[in-house]
Each structure stands twice: as structure tokens, then as C-alpha cells.
Design a protein around this motif. Sequence first.
Motif, PDB file in Angstrom:
ATOM      1  N   SER A  93       0.855  -1.189   0.000  1.00 31.89           N
ATOM      2  CA  SER A  93       0.000   0.000   0.000  1.00 31.89           C
ATOM      3  C   SER A  93       0.889   1.235   0.000  1.00 31.89           C
ATOM      4  O   SER A  93       1.831   1.329   0.788  1.00 31.89           O
ATOM      5  CB  SER A  93      -0.917   0.017   1.228  1.00 31.89           C
ATOM      6  OG  SER A  93      -1.839  -1.049   1.164  1.00 31.89           O
ATOM      7  N   GLU A  94       0.593   2.185  -0.876  1.00 30.39           N
ATOM      8  CA  GLU A  94       1.412   3.377  -1.003  1.00 30.39           C
ATOM      9  C   GLU A  94       0.536   4.631  -1.016  1.00 30.39           C
ATOM     10  O   GLU A  94      -0.695   4.549  -1.109  1.00 30.39           O
ATOM     11  CB  GLU A  94       2.265   3.296  -2.281  1.00 30.39           C
ATOM     12  CG  GLU A  94       3.196   2.076  -2.287  1.00 30.39           C
ATOM     13  CD  GLU A  94       4.106   2.012  -3.494  1.00 30.39           C
ATOM     14  OE1 GLU A  94       4.032   2.927  -4.355  1.00 30.39           O
ATOM     15  OE2 GLU A  94       4.894   1.049  -3.584  1.00 30.39           O
ATOM     16  N   GLN A  95       1.192   5.792  -0.915  1.00 26.53           N
ATOM     17  CA  GLN A  95       0.520   7.092  -0.934  1.00 26.53           C
ATOM     18  C   GLN A  95      -0.620   7.132   0.088  1.00 26.53           C
ATOM     19  O   GLN A  95      -1.786   7.345  -0.245  1.00 26.53           O
ATOM     20  CB  GLN A  95       0.002   7.415  -2.345  1.00 26.53           C
ATOM     21  CG  GLN A  95       1.100   7.526  -3.385  1.00 26.53           C
ATOM     22  CD  GLN A  95       0.572   7.899  -4.761  1.00 26.53           C
ATOM     23  OE1 GLN A  95      -0.437   8.567  -4.872  1.00 26.53           O
ATOM     24  NE2 GLN A  95       1.273   7.456  -5.794  1.00 26.53           N
ATOM     25  N   ASP A  97      -1.985   4.746   1.674  1.00 28.00           N
ATOM     26  CA  ASP A  97      -2.914   3.629   1.455  1.00 28.00           C
ATOM     27  C   ASP A  97      -3.932   3.889   0.353  1.00 28.00           C
ATOM     28  O   ASP A  97      -4.869   3.096   0.177  1.00 28.00           O
ATOM     29  CB  ASP A  97      -3.647   3.254   2.746  1.00 28.00           C
ATOM     30  CG  ASP A  97      -2.706   2.751   3.831  1.00 28.00           C
ATOM     31  OD1 ASP A  97      -1.682   2.143   3.467  1.00 28.00           O
ATOM     32  OD2 ASP A  97      -2.986   2.983   5.010  1.00 28.00           O
ATOM     33  N   GLN A  98      -3.775   4.953  -0.424  1.00 26.73           N
ATOM     34  CA  GLN A  98      -4.715   5.215  -1.510  1.00 26.73           C
ATOM     35  C   GLN A  98      -4.378   4.418  -2.769  1.00 26.73           C
ATOM     36  O   GLN A  98      -5.234   4.254  -3.644  1.00 26.73           O
ATOM     37  CB  GLN A  98      -4.730   6.710  -1.847  1.00 26.73           C
ATOM     38  CG  GLN A  98      -5.323   7.583  -0.761  1.00 26.73           C
ATOM     39  CD  GLN A  98      -5.526   9.014  -1.229  1.00 26.73           C
ATOM     40  OE1 GLN A  98      -5.719   9.267  -2.417  1.00 26.73           O
ATOM     41  NE2 GLN A  98      -5.487   9.956  -0.299  1.00 26.73           N
ATOM     42  N   VAL A  99      -3.147   3.926  -2.859  1.00 27.84           N
ATOM     43  CA  VAL A  99      -2.699   3.201  -4.050  1.00 27.84           C
ATOM     44  C   VAL A  99      -2.202   1.817  -3.653  1.00 27.84           C
ATOM     45  O   VAL A  99      -1.438   1.675  -2.688  1.00 27.84           O
ATOM     46  CB  VAL A  99      -1.578   3.979  -4.774  1.00 27.84           C
ATOM     47  CG1 VAL A  99      -1.000   3.150  -5.916  1.00 27.84           C
ATOM     48  CG2 VAL A  99      -2.110   5.308  -5.286  1.00 27.84           C
ATOM     49  N   TYR A 117      -0.037  -0.541 -10.614  1.00 30.53           N
ATOM     50  CA  TYR A 117      -0.620   0.327  -9.599  1.00 30.53           C
ATOM     51  C   TYR A 117      -2.124   0.468  -9.836  1.00 30.53           C
ATOM     52  O   TYR A 117      -2.585   0.575 -10.975  1.00 30.53           O
ATOM     53  CB  TYR A 117       0.023   1.721  -9.641  1.00 30.53           C
ATOM     54  CG  TYR A 117       1.497   1.728  -9.322  1.00 30.53           C
ATOM     55  CD1 TYR A 117       1.937   1.779  -7.997  1.00 30.53           C
ATOM     56  CD2 TYR A 117       2.445   1.671 -10.339  1.00 30.53           C
ATOM     57  CE1 TYR A 117       3.297   1.774  -7.702  1.00 30.53           C
ATOM     58  CE2 TYR A 117       3.809   1.671 -10.051  1.00 30.53           C
ATOM     59  CZ  TYR A 117       4.217   1.728  -8.728  1.00 30.53           C
ATOM     60  OH  TYR A 117       5.558   1.722  -8.438  1.00 30.53           O
ATOM     61  N   ILE A 118      -2.886   0.470  -8.739  1.00 29.74           N
ATOM     62  CA  ILE A 118      -4.318   0.714  -8.784  1.00 29.74           C
ATOM     63  C   ILE A 118      -4.641   1.810  -7.777  1.00 29.74           C
ATOM     64  O   ILE A 118      -4.343   1.676  -6.577  1.00 29.74           O
ATOM     65  CB  ILE A 118      -5.136  -0.544  -8.443  1.00 29.74           C
ATOM     66  CG1 ILE A 118      -4.946  -1.622  -9.513  1.00 29.74           C
ATOM     67  CG2 ILE A 118      -6.609  -0.197  -8.270  1.00 29.74           C
ATOM     68  CD1 ILE A 118      -5.600  -1.302 -10.852  1.00 29.74           C
ATOM     69  N   ASN A 119      -5.222   2.903  -8.265  1.00 35.19           N
ATOM     70  CA  ASN A 119      -5.642   3.990  -7.388  1.00 35.19           C
ATOM     71  C   ASN A 119      -7.032   3.657  -6.864  1.00 35.19           C
ATOM     72  O   ASN A 119      -8.008   3.616  -7.625  1.00 35.19           O
ATOM     73  CB  ASN A 119      -5.655   5.318  -8.139  1.00 35.19           C
ATOM     74  CG  ASN A 119      -5.893   6.502  -7.206  1.00 35.19           C
ATOM     75  OD1 ASN A 119      -6.820   6.507  -6.405  1.00 35.19           O
ATOM     76  ND2 ASN A 119      -5.033   7.509  -7.315  1.00 35.19           N
ATOM     77  N   LEU A 120      -7.133   3.420  -5.562  1.00 31.89           N
ATOM     78  CA  LEU A 120      -8.394   2.975  -4.978  1.00 31.89           C
ATOM     79  C   LEU A 120      -9.453   4.066  -4.997  1.00 31.89           C
ATOM     80  O   LEU A 120     -10.648   3.784  -5.088  1.00 31.89           O
ATOM     81  CB  LEU A 120      -8.157   2.499  -3.543  1.00 31.89           C
ATOM     82  CG  LEU A 120      -7.281   1.252  -3.404  1.00 31.89           C
ATOM     83  CD1 LEU A 120      -7.015   0.943  -1.935  1.00 31.89           C
ATOM     84  CD2 LEU A 120      -7.928   0.053  -4.089  1.00 31.89           C
ATOM     85  N   VAL A 121      -9.043   5.327  -4.927  1.00 28.86           N
ATOM     86  CA  VAL A 121     -10.009   6.431  -4.956  1.00 28.86           C
ATOM     87  C   VAL A 121     -10.648   6.532  -6.341  1.00 28.86           C
ATOM     88  O   VAL A 121     -11.844   6.826  -6.463  1.00 28.86           O
ATOM     89  CB  VAL A 121      -9.342   7.754  -4.546  1.00 28.86           C
ATOM     90  CG1 VAL A 121     -10.315   8.911  -4.662  1.00 28.86           C
ATOM     91  CG2 VAL A 121      -8.802   7.649  -3.126  1.00 28.86           C
ATOM     92  N   ASP A 122      -9.862   6.284  -7.390  1.00 35.21           N
ATOM     93  CA  ASP A 122     -10.424   6.267  -8.740  1.00 35.21           C
ATOM     94  C   ASP A 122     -11.377   5.087  -8.909  1.00 35.21           C
ATOM     95  O   ASP A 122     -12.390   5.194  -9.611  1.00 35.21           O
ATOM     96  CB  ASP A 122      -9.311   6.186  -9.792  1.00 35.21           C
ATOM     97  CG  ASP A 122      -8.467   7.450  -9.851  1.00 35.21           C
ATOM     98  OD1 ASP A 122      -8.942   8.501  -9.354  1.00 35.21           O
ATOM     99  OD2 ASP A 122      -7.344   7.386 -10.374  1.00 35.21           O
TER     100      ASP A 122
END
Length: 354
Positions: A93-95, A97-99, A117-122
Amino acid sequence: MRFPFLALICSICFFTACHPDPAPYIPADWQALSGFNATGKIPINEAIWDDQLHILTQTTLAKVTSATDAAHEMHGSEITARLPINADFFMSSEQDDQVLAFIPSKNPSNFNAKRGYINLVDLIPDISIKDSKLYPGTVADNGQGQILALFYTKHYHKVPVLFDVKMRKNSVWEVDTVTAKIINIPQIQTDRIYTKILSFGGQFLVSGDAENLQSVCVSIDAEGNAQTLAPSAIFNIIPIGGKLFGYGFGYLVSADGGKTWIKAGDDFLQSNPGLRDMDVMAGYTIIDGHVIMLGQSHIQEMIANPDGTIVASNLDQKGLTPGTFLTIKEWNGRVYIISASGIYSRSVKDFFTK
């Protein structure tokens, strides 16, 4: 006749003096691997590939080189939860925990090797990041390049996501693509509190509350299709004596490899006392044909009696520092336990000491 008799006695005494009884075998204690309790090197998870045991820590991916040592390679992330690792990739988990990052296991420190990478907010616009931290029970690996993870919205609704990770080999092994698919599990209420994910037999199992507020276990295939599997939650599974035993809000039994499950009766533990600790089960393995259940603080050999009942025998833990056990693995003639206090190994022969 007296002298031959004395000669016989003397010869026996001489033989005994020259050939004393062998000293009893003393099993070696568990041995700690060095370097796994230092800052940034707390064990997270393990996996075997290329006939090599690998240990994922907070900041490194280590290769075990001996019974007491390992070689560490920095992976450039800081992992704080027990996330999956396999021969192809591991997660981070990075940034804040958003990515979610998917890092190639064979090239963890090579930043020329592509990562996914997967941006969870997107992916989930109303996600609650603070409630969506991944840990065992909310994320699982089916061993076929897929991860199922559970996230929460700001309204505390559960969102299951299926990640499909494809690898490729250019000059080095790297992540080719990562796709994410939000899946629907109509059998489980998304606004109820408890849901748990595990992987068994190449499928994901998701347990939660159904509409009638009774627990249910649902299987998820590689396409994300959901099918009711059992009439009750299944949090842990262990194979013993040709059957599968499950534990959730009670015990379940499968005699057909997990295709169908039935609830065990109220007197189940009376005839199967060895399964009493499945509620604190961390995992299981099979060593020399023996089924071993790892508890959070104990190790047990599971035994199926001729009449089909299950009993357990506690194995020796001398040399283990107290700490929550995470996983157990046999490799290269030794058994390794990964725990919150470090990593320990013992020969297979000494492992079965009771």
C-alpha cells in the motif's frame, strides 16, 4: 565348570564396558534466523519459488540461505500489513494507502522492472481509506494470479474487488497489467459488519450475513461469479483423514473435497476434540504425511483415529520466543515458523518432538 562360567561373566562385562548403551538422542531446539527482528525487517509473509524460501518483510524480500541466516534485498516500499506474496508478485500500500502496488517478486529492487498500480479512490470514489486497510481476512490470493480484497465506503458498505495480475518477461520479469473488477455478491448483505475472505482449492471463499441474518459462505470463481457454497460462514479449513473440516460460527464437514458442506452436530467436539482450537488457527501444512495445524501460539499434529474421530497432539516449542504465529512452511529438510517475534527453524526430525 567353575572356570568357564567365570570366563563367560568376564567376557560379558568386558563387552558391556567396550560397547556401552548409546546416549539418548536429544532433539535440537528451534533456532532463530538472524536479522528478522530489526527495524524494518519484521516478517510479513513467505512463499517458495525456484526451490527457494523467500520471506517478505516490511522493507525487504529475503532469501533464506541457512538454518540461521538470510540475504535481504530492499524492495523500496514499507509494508505494514500481512499482504499476499507469490512467485510472481507481492502487494504494497502506497501514498497513504490510496494506491495498491503490485511488485514483481523476482525483481523487487529493480525499478526498471515495471510495477502495477491501482488507485483505490479512482476505483471506489466514496472509499473510506482508514477503514479499508488490508489484513488477513480481508484479502486473499487464489494462487492463479488473482487477488480478492474487501474495501469499505464512507457509509461502511463493503465493496469486494477482484484484481487480475498478468506478468511478462522482457529483459526482466515484470508486471504487465493489473485489472480491477468490482464484483457483486448478492447472497451477502453489504451493510452488515462481518465478512471474511479466504482462498482454498483455487477459489475464493467469502463469508458474511445473508438476508435472514444467518451466516453464509459463497465461492467466487476466476470470473467473479458468486455461488452459495455452505449454509454457514467458513473462516478456516483443514483437511484430515480424507475430509475437510471448516470452522466459522460452528463446525462444518465436507466429504467431497469442498463441493458440499454440512453443519456438524452439537456433540461434534465431544468426538473430535482435536479440532477445538480451529477458532485460533493461523494455518496448516502437511509434513511427511502428517497434518500440522498452526495456532496463534501453539503447534499441533492432527490425528485421524481408525473410527474417524480427530484428536490433536501438541508439539514441542522449546526455543521459540513467544509471539503470534503467522505461517508454517517446510523447506529443504527443515520446518520454518514465521511469527511476530521473528523466524525460527527446526529439522523435520526434531519438529515432531512432543
